[in-house]
Design a protein around this motif. Structure first.
Motif, mmCIF file in Angstrom:
data_model
loop_
_atom_site.group_PDB
_atom_site.id
_atom_site.type_symbol
_atom_site.label_atom_id
_atom_site.label_comp_id
_atom_site.label_asym_id
_atom_site.label_seq_id
_atom_site.Cartn_x
_atom_site.Cartn_y
_atom_site.Cartn_z
ATOM 1 N N UNK A 132 0.842 -1.118 0.018
ATOM 2 C CA UNK A 132 0.154 0.034 0.086
ATOM 3 C C UNK A 132 0.978 1.202 0.141
ATOM 4 N N UNK A 133 1.885 1.070 0.783
ATOM 5 C CA UNK A 133 2.868 2.493 0.746
ATOM 6 C C UNK A 133 3.821 2.573 -0.496
ATOM 7 N N UNK A 134 3.922 1.382 -0.994
ATOM 8 C CA UNK A 134 4.755 1.345 -2.370
ATOM 9 C C UNK A 134 3.702 1.668 -3.705
ATOM 10 N N UNK A 135 2.458 1.666 -3.494
ATOM 11 C CA UNK A 135 1.648 2.046 -4.363
ATOM 12 C C UNK A 135 1.225 3.582 -4.594
ATOM 13 N N UNK A 136 2.063 4.259 -3.693
ATOM 14 C CA UNK A 136 1.931 5.726 -3.535
ATOM 15 C C UNK A 136 3.010 6.158 -4.684
ATOM 16 N N UNK A 137 3.772 5.128 -5.064
ATOM 17 C CA UNK A 137 4.924 5.272 -6.234
ATOM 18 C C UNK A 137 4.651 5.014 -7.213
ATOM 19 N N UNK A 138 4.209 3.652 -7.359
ATOM 20 C CA UNK A 138 3.926 2.919 -8.701
ATOM 21 C C UNK A 138 2.576 2.210 -8.555
ATOM 22 N N UNK A 139 1.783 2.242 -9.472
ATOM 23 C CA UNK A 139 0.485 1.766 -9.642
ATOM 24 C C UNK A 139 0.609 0.066 -9.696
ATOM 25 N N UNK A 140 1.468 -0.404 -9.947
ATOM 26 C CA UNK A 140 1.406 -1.952 -9.907
ATOM 27 C C UNK A 140 1.623 -2.649 -8.368
ATOM 28 N N UNK A 141 2.206 -1.792 -7.729
ATOM 29 C CA UNK A 141 2.013 -2.029 -6.414
ATOM 30 C C UNK A 141 0.798 -2.034 -5.505
ATOM 31 N N UNK A 142 0.057 -1.033 -6.056
ATOM 32 C CA UNK A 142 -1.360 -0.768 -5.733
ATOM 33 C C UNK A 142 -2.304 -2.045 -5.896
ATOM 34 N N UNK A 143 -2.109 -2.422 -7.266
ATOM 35 C CA UNK A 143 -2.858 -3.644 -7.527
ATOM 36 C C UNK A 143 -2.577 -5.003 -6.706
ATOM 37 N N UNK A 144 -1.274 -4.955 -6.547
ATOM 38 C CA UNK A 144 -0.728 -6.103 -5.457
ATOM 39 C C UNK A 144 -1.454 -6.035 -4.124
ATOM 40 N N UNK A 145 -1.338 -4.644 -3.624
ATOM 41 C CA UNK A 145 -2.043 -4.386 -2.224
ATOM 42 C C UNK A 145 -3.378 -4.872 -2.160
ATOM 43 N N UNK A 146 -4.113 -4.749 -3.396
ATOM 44 C CA UNK A 146 -5.499 -4.916 -3.402
ATOM 45 C C UNK A 146 -5.761 -6.345 -3.268
ATOM 46 N N UNK A 147 -4.780 -7.239 -4.080
ATOM 47 C CA UNK A 147 -4.824 -8.392 -3.703
ATOM 48 C C UNK A 147 -4.515 -9.076 -2.520
ATOM 49 N N UNK A 148 -3.656 -8.452 -1.781
ATOM 50 C CA UNK A 148 -3.482 -8.989 -0.458
ATOM 51 C C UNK A 148 -4.513 -8.577 0.327
ATOM 52 N N UNK A 149 -5.116 -7.470 0.264
ATOM 53 C CA UNK A 149 -6.520 -7.296 0.989
ATOM 54 C C UNK A 149 -7.508 -8.128 0.820
ATOM 55 N N UNK A 150 -7.645 -8.600 -0.529
ATOM 56 C CA UNK A 150 -8.749 -9.757 -0.670
ATOM 57 C C UNK A 150 -8.310 -11.195 -0.025
ATOM 58 N N UNK A 151 -7.048 -11.380 0.032
ATOM 59 C CA UNK A 151 -6.660 -12.738 0.667
ATOM 60 C C UNK A 151 -6.853 -12.334 2.345
ATOM 61 N N UNK A 152 -6.668 -11.232 2.784
ATOM 62 C CA UNK A 152 -6.884 -11.106 4.237
ATOM 63 C C UNK A 152 -8.451 -11.362 4.647
ATOM 64 N N UNK A 153 -9.499 -11.037 3.433
ATOM 65 C CA UNK A 153 -10.888 -11.199 3.915
ATOM 66 C C UNK A 153 -11.296 -12.474 3.716
ATOM 67 N N UNK A 154 -10.462 -13.411 2.862
ATOM 68 C CA UNK A 154 -10.641 -14.645 2.844
ATOM 69 C C UNK A 154 -10.164 -15.403 4.010
ATOM 70 N N UNK A 155 -9.008 -15.043 4.448
ATOM 71 C CA UNK A 155 -8.618 -15.684 5.788
ATOM 72 C C UNK A 155 -9.525 -15.597 6.920
ATOM 73 N N UNK A 156 -10.110 -14.270 7.018
ATOM 74 C CA UNK A 156 -11.000 -14.008 8.155
ATOM 75 C C UNK A 156 -12.388 -14.785 8.161
ATOM 76 N N UNK A 157 -12.934 -14.932 6.785
ATOM 77 C CA UNK A 157 -13.999 -15.885 6.545
ATOM 78 C C UNK A 157 -13.958 -17.139 6.753
ATOM 79 N N UNK A 158 -12.530 -17.731 6.647
ATOM 80 C CA UNK A 158 -12.348 -19.051 6.807
ATOM 81 C C UNK A 158 -12.463 -19.112 8.245
ATOM 82 N N UNK A 159 -11.821 -18.503 9.227
ATOM 83 C CA UNK A 159 -11.466 -18.276 10.601
ATOM 84 C C UNK A 159 -12.775 -18.483 11.219
ATOM 85 N N UNK A 160 -13.709 -17.935 10.519
ATOM 86 C CA UNK A 160 -15.120 -17.807 11.331
ATOM 87 C C UNK A 160 -15.848 -18.975 11.491
#
Length: 304
Positions: A276-304
């Motif tokens: 997310x911090x690197x995304x302020x410099x380059x757009x490709x990093x921002x795409x990766x941060x969104x993918x990691x955010x989606x993974x965080x939501x998946x892990x939370x869902x599985x843990x419930x």
């Protein structure tokens, strides 16, 4: 009715809508191995898999057509019921034999060794990782942040074995399930594959059960096959690959008293923040941060 073929090895292959892959796989086995029967368990494919295989008229080939998709583990267990061989080879449909010598590999199974894997190759014959360690906080962090690439080779061999080409027989934690060789007796002792899993982690589970028998799991580079990887899996769009993977990891953790999902969550949280911090410099990093955010939501869902 097909004549029964008495073989030393029974290869069990579970397939689902993979008619092109399974035909190539079966033909490659028939080309290189003689003392082997092939048992294809079809998980209610909607393609022409069953008809194509039955029409081959090959006495070494058994085709079991299931009326429902019961999952990888249950289908393998169904195949085991029809196996005549002293040894069982669990094989993925997207694999190809490229050499003979499977029978020699069975000699490594004994009172001390319960499970053997071989060297997997990509379609271009390049090295494909197949050796992994059981999940624990240290191993998860090393793998998630690719720290094995920064380690001295001697240390990386222990903590990141998937990064290294192994040229000798070695004892390992677990092996990718594209190729697993086991005696029928040991397979029956551990109850085959655990049906707690529909997909993913079955290979890790079966290796763990072999260790519980006080027997070794061994990787042998002396036999090689090609493994294309993931062709059936790509057709399943009912839920994401990551959700299935983490769900299976949770089942494994619950069974054996390890709760490693919080470690995975921590790793993805760190990666999300960094990208997310690197995304302020380059757009490709921002795409990766969104993918990691989606993974965080998946892990939370599985843990419930």
């Amino acid at each position: 009715m097909q004549n029964e073929f008495q073989a030393k090895i029974s290869a069990i292959i579970v397939t689902w809508n993979s008619e092109k892959d399974i035909v190539k796989c079966v033909d490659s086995i028939l080309k290189y191995e003689n003392n082997i029967e092939i048992i294809v368990v079809d998980n209610n494919s909607q393609d022409n898999t069953v008809n194509i295989l039955k029409n081959k008229g090959e006495k070494r080939l058994k085709v079991i057509a299931l009326k429902d998709n019961v999952g990888f583990a249950a289908a393998n267990n169904e195949g085991l019921k029809h196996a005549n061989g002293k040894y069982i080879l669990y094989l993925n449909p997207d694999t190809l034999f490229v050499e003979s010598g499977l029978e020699k590999l069975t000699n490594q199974l004994n009172s001390n060794v319960g499970l053997v894997g071989c060297q997997l190759l990509n379609a271009d014959r390049s090295f494909q990782p197949s050796v992994y360690m059981f999940d624990n906080p240290v191993n998860i962090v090393i793998e998630q942040f690719n720290l094995g690439k920064l380690m001295p080779k001697v240390i990386a061999k222990k903590y990141a074995p998937y990064l290294n080409k192994i040229d000798t027989n070695v004892e390992v934690d677990w092996l990718v399930g594209a190729f697993l060789l086991i005696s029928k007796r040991d397979c029956q002792r551990i109850g085959g594959f655990s049906t707690d899993y529909f997909m993913y982690a079955e290979d890790m589970d079966i290796a763990f059960k072999i260790h519980k028998l006080q027997k070794k799991v061994v990787f042998s580079p002396n036999f090689k096959i090609v493994h294309v990887g993931g062709n059936s899996e790509k057709q399943d769009v009912s839920s994401t690959k990551k959700e299935k993977m983490f769900s299976s990891r949770k089942v494994f953790s619950d069974k054996y008293g390890w709760n490693n999902l919080p470690i995975f969550y921590f790793c993805y949280l760190i990666k999300f923040l960094l990208f997310s911090l690197a995304g302020c410099i380059h757009g490709d990093y921002k795409k990766r941060s969104k993918e990691y955010w989606r993974t965080l939501k998946i892990i939370r869902k599985v843990e419930e």
